[in-house]
Design a protein around this motif. Sequence first.
Motif, PDB file in Angstrom:
ATOM      1  N   GLY A  51       0.761  -1.280  -0.075  1.00  0.00           N
ATOM      2  CA  GLY A  51      -0.047   0.151  -0.039  1.00  0.00           C
ATOM      3  C   GLY A  51       0.909   1.313  -0.227  1.00  0.00           C
ATOM      4  O   GLY A  51       0.528   2.277   0.640  1.00  0.00           O
ATOM      5  N   ILE A  52       1.915   1.442  -0.843  1.00  0.00           N
ATOM      6  CA  ILE A  52       2.811   2.474  -0.829  1.00  0.00           C
ATOM      7  C   ILE A  52       3.066   2.423  -2.234  1.00  0.00           C
ATOM      8  O   ILE A  52       2.862   1.926  -3.180  1.00  0.00           O
ATOM      9  N   ARG A  53       3.900   3.925  -2.483  1.00  0.00           N
ATOM     10  CA  ARG A  53       4.531   4.400  -3.608  1.00  0.00           C
ATOM     11  C   ARG A  53       5.954   4.509  -3.261  1.00  0.00           C
ATOM     12  O   ARG A  53       6.214   5.306  -2.691  1.00  0.00           O
ATOM     13  N   ALA A  89      10.983 -10.561  12.887  1.00  0.00           N
ATOM     14  CA  ALA A  89      10.001 -10.529  13.674  1.00  0.00           C
ATOM     15  C   ALA A  89       8.843 -10.430  12.749  1.00  0.00           C
ATOM     16  O   ALA A  89       8.872 -10.116  11.722  1.00  0.00           O
ATOM     17  N   PRO A  90       7.470 -11.040  13.011  1.00  0.00           N
ATOM     18  CA  PRO A  90       6.419 -10.719  12.356  1.00  0.00           C
ATOM     19  C   PRO A  90       6.163  -9.235  12.137  1.00  0.00           C
ATOM     20  O   PRO A  90       6.099  -8.329  12.743  1.00  0.00           O
ATOM     21  N   ILE A  91       5.625  -9.111  10.937  1.00  0.00           N
ATOM     22  CA  ILE A  91       5.348  -7.971  10.079  1.00  0.00           C
ATOM     23  C   ILE A  91       3.951  -7.702  10.052  1.00  0.00           C
ATOM     24  O   ILE A  91       3.378  -8.314   9.269  1.00  0.00           O
ATOM     25  N   ARG A  92       3.460  -6.351  10.534  1.00  0.00           N
ATOM     26  CA  ARG A  92       2.266  -5.954  10.134  1.00  0.00           C
ATOM     27  C   ARG A  92       1.939  -5.341   8.869  1.00  0.00           C
ATOM     28  O   ARG A  92       2.932  -5.070   8.252  1.00  0.00           O
ATOM     29  N   PRO A  93       0.746  -6.052   8.291  1.00  0.00           N
ATOM     30  CA  PRO A  93       0.738  -5.491   6.837  1.00  0.00           C
ATOM     31  C   PRO A  93       0.755  -4.123   6.542  1.00  0.00           C
ATOM     32  O   PRO A  93       1.001  -3.440   5.580  1.00  0.00           O
ATOM     33  N   ASP A  94       0.588  -3.256   7.630  1.00  0.00           N
ATOM     34  CA  ASP A  94       0.618  -1.644   7.250  1.00  0.00           C
ATOM     35  C   ASP A  94       1.860  -1.339   7.887  1.00  0.00           C
ATOM     36  O   ASP A  94       2.047   0.115   7.831  1.00  0.00           O
ATOM     37  N   HIS A  95       2.806  -1.788   7.997  1.00  0.00           N
ATOM     38  CA  HIS A  95       4.216  -1.608   8.517  1.00  0.00           C
ATOM     39  C   HIS A  95       4.586  -0.161   7.746  1.00  0.00           C
ATOM     40  O   HIS A  95       5.345   0.558   8.108  1.00  0.00           O
ATOM     41  N   LEU A  96       4.443  -0.625   6.339  1.00  0.00           N
ATOM     42  CA  LEU A  96       5.068   0.356   5.444  1.00  0.00           C
ATOM     43  C   LEU A  96       4.440   1.608   4.949  1.00  0.00           C
ATOM     44  O   LEU A  96       4.946   2.670   4.802  1.00  0.00           O
ATOM     45  N   SER A  97       3.128   1.446   5.450  1.00  0.00           N
ATOM     46  CA  SER A  97       2.177   2.686   5.029  1.00  0.00           C
ATOM     47  C   SER A  97       2.057   3.238   6.105  1.00  0.00           C
ATOM     48  O   SER A  97       1.182   4.338   6.106  1.00  0.00           O
ATOM     49  N   THR A  98       2.516   3.105   7.492  1.00  0.00           N
ATOM     50  CA  THR A  98       2.320   3.535   8.569  1.00  0.00           C
ATOM     51  C   THR A  98       3.474   4.834   8.429  1.00  0.00           C
ATOM     52  O   THR A  98       4.716   4.568   8.370  1.00  0.00           O
ATOM     53  N   GLY A 118       4.478   7.028  19.172  1.00  0.00           N
ATOM     54  CA  GLY A 118       3.205   6.899  20.058  1.00  0.00           C
ATOM     55  C   GLY A 118       3.367   5.570  20.590  1.00  0.00           C
ATOM     56  O   GLY A 118       4.117   4.371  20.813  1.00  0.00           O
ATOM     57  N   PRO A 119       2.161   5.289  21.549  1.00  0.00           N
ATOM     58  CA  PRO A 119       1.917   4.454  22.630  1.00  0.00           C
ATOM     59  C   PRO A 119       2.019   2.904  21.932  1.00  0.00           C
ATOM     60  O   PRO A 119       2.588   1.992  22.696  1.00  0.00           O
ATOM     61  N   ALA A 120       1.724   2.522  20.690  1.00  0.00           N
ATOM     62  CA  ALA A 120       1.607   1.220  20.264  1.00  0.00           C
ATOM     63  C   ALA A 120       2.920   0.668  20.331  1.00  0.00           C
ATOM     64  O   ALA A 120       3.240  -0.480  20.175  1.00  0.00           O
ATOM     65  N   TRP A 121       3.922   1.678  19.688  1.00  0.00           N
ATOM     66  CA  TRP A 121       5.151   1.281  19.444  1.00  0.00           C
ATOM     67  C   TRP A 121       5.935   1.131  20.712  1.00  0.00           C
ATOM     68  O   TRP A 121       6.911   0.501  21.050  1.00  0.00           O
ATOM     69  N   LEU A 122       5.845   1.991  21.680  1.00  0.00           N
ATOM     70  CA  LEU A 122       6.376   2.068  22.987  1.00  0.00           C
ATOM     71  C   LEU A 122       6.028   0.917  23.886  1.00  0.00           C
ATOM     72  O   LEU A 122       6.921   0.489  24.581  1.00  0.00           O
ATOM     73  N   ASP A 123       4.873   0.740  23.843  1.00  0.00           N
ATOM     74  CA  ASP A 123       4.398  -0.443  24.621  1.00  0.00           C
ATOM     75  C   ASP A 123       4.484  -1.706  24.445  1.00  0.00           C
ATOM     76  O   ASP A 123       4.322  -2.731  25.062  1.00  0.00           O
ATOM     77  N   ASP A 124       4.918  -1.780  23.016  1.00  0.00           N
ATOM     78  CA  ASP A 124       4.695  -3.326  22.508  1.00  0.00           C
ATOM     79  C   ASP A 124       6.402  -3.695  22.193  1.00  0.00           C
ATOM     80  O   ASP A 124       6.920  -3.269  21.292  1.00  0.00           O
ATOM     81  N   ASP A 125       6.862  -4.605  23.069  1.00  0.00           N
ATOM     82  CA  ASP A 125       8.310  -5.071  22.884  1.00  0.00           C
ATOM     83  C   ASP A 125       8.599  -5.641  21.430  1.00  0.00           C
ATOM     84  O   ASP A 125       9.749  -5.877  21.273  1.00  0.00           O
ATOM     85  N   ASP A 126       7.472  -6.299  20.933  1.00  0.00           N
ATOM     86  CA  ASP A 126       7.498  -6.898  19.752  1.00  0.00           C
ATOM     87  C   ASP A 126       7.081  -5.944  18.371  1.00  0.00           C
ATOM     88  O   ASP A 126       7.202  -6.344  17.484  1.00  0.00           O
ATOM     89  N   ALA A 127       7.058  -4.712  18.609  1.00  0.00           N
ATOM     90  CA  ALA A 127       6.382  -3.953  17.735  1.00  0.00           C
ATOM     91  C   ALA A 127       7.894  -4.081  16.636  1.00  0.00           C
ATOM     92  O   ALA A 127       8.892  -3.797  17.143  1.00  0.00           O
ATOM     93  N   GLU A 128       7.415  -3.724  15.514  1.00  0.00           N
ATOM     94  CA  GLU A 128       8.580  -3.606  14.378  1.00  0.00           C
ATOM     95  C   GLU A 128       9.216  -2.199  14.444  1.00  0.00           C
ATOM     96  O   GLU A 128       8.531  -1.219  14.733  1.00  0.00           O
ATOM     97  N   PRO A 129      10.491  -1.769  14.648  1.00  0.00           N
ATOM     98  CA  PRO A 129      11.031  -0.728  14.646  1.00  0.00           C
ATOM     99  C   PRO A 129      11.147   0.100  13.501  1.00  0.00           C
ATOM    100  O   PRO A 129      10.954  -0.450  12.421  1.00  0.00           O
ATOM    101  N   TYR A 130      10.756   1.457  13.588  1.00  0.00           N
ATOM    102  CA  TYR A 130      11.038   2.288  12.399  1.00  0.00           C
ATOM    103  C   TYR A 130       9.949   2.222  11.271  1.00  0.00           C
ATOM    104  O   TYR A 130      10.250   1.408  10.291  1.00  0.00           O
ATOM    105  N   PRO A 131       8.560   2.177  11.673  1.00  0.00           N
ATOM    106  CA  PRO A 131       7.658   1.935  10.671  1.00  0.00           C
ATOM    107  C   PRO A 131       7.690   3.105   9.517  1.00  0.00           C
ATOM    108  O   PRO A 131       8.382   4.122   9.652  1.00  0.00           O
ATOM    109  N   GLY A 132       7.326   2.748   8.188  1.00  0.00           N
ATOM    110  CA  GLY A 132       7.424   3.572   7.258  1.00  0.00           C
ATOM    111  C   GLY A 132       8.710   3.654   6.552  1.00  0.00           C
ATOM    112  O   GLY A 132       8.856   4.774   5.799  1.00  0.00           O
ATOM    113  N   THR A 133       9.716   2.718   6.821  1.00  0.00           N
ATOM    114  CA  THR A 133      10.996   2.895   6.107  1.00  0.00           C
ATOM    115  C   THR A 133      11.078   1.462   5.677  1.00  0.00           C
ATOM    116  O   THR A 133      10.680   0.674   6.036  1.00  0.00           O
TER     117      THR A 133
END
Length: 308
Positions: A51-53, A89-98, A118-133
């Motif tokens: 979902g990106i260009r 790590a598992p990657i959310r489908p919206d990782h690149l579009s975030t 944001g809190p979703a990234w701060l509070d989740d140890d398994d969150a993918e680092p640096y969304p949108g990259t």
Amino acid sequence: MDARLRRIAAKLATVRDLLGRTHSIREESHRVLLGPPMPESRVVAFEEQYGIRLPPGYRSFLTTIGNGGIGPDHGLLHLDDWDYVVLGAPIRPDHLSTPFPLSPTDPAPGPDWYHAFGPAWLDDDDAEPYPGTIALTTRGCSLYTLLVVTGPARGRVVDVNLEFDVDAPSFTHDTDFLAWYERWLDQTGNGMHSAALDVALRDDEPPMAAILRDSPNPELREVAARGLGRAPILTPAVRSLLGAAAVGDPAPEVRRTAVIMLGRRPTPADDDVLVRALTDASADVRESALRALAGRGSAWHVQARGSA
């Protein structure tokens, strides 16, 4: 765009004869400079999947020049390795579009810079680092260079550290991927040791000398000092300019860098500058000067006692 791509392709052709000087870790494992260009259909499929260009410079590079291979640091990653920084790590489908929330126009990052994610990234140890990259290259250990594909800094190149409490993301001064990659080609062609691509200006002596001498921005002066000092041979004019910066620049980080650059290959004429730097108000500058003089024998001891 076509002119830039043609210029990059011509410079790549000359790098073929400079293997062993590019300091890209992949250069010894292959003799082709880059993987083949990606078909337009594969790039479109990638964009639709996430979902990106892709930013236009990088996109044109992939479809025209090549995909993965020779490049800064450990070499360019293949687009299929865009998630290299996620380390499996598992990657959310919206990782690149975030959106990646940071921008080079933001104020200097403070110790809580990561709150922007944001809190979703701060509070989740398994969150993918640096969304949108997407990952462009690894610089060793926890250091990576990324390309922002979504967010206010879309198209910009940013250096990150996965040890988030150590370093905040740092944008290069390059306007886009093509400028970043061409800068590496120029440094390689000029004989620069470009394993650490941290000089964000073109390595041409006159403009960099002018920046070190005249720019009101200490960050740019520091970058210019490092760039001038990375030349294979320091001309007398460059030594004089670095010497003046080492003892006269108002910013301690600029003085320290100038001392380090002179100290890499000092001449007897540089000893006076390095000895003067031993009395600098900054401990970092004094330490750098002492390190530079440590391999210079004992003749400078007399000068140091005289200046104490």
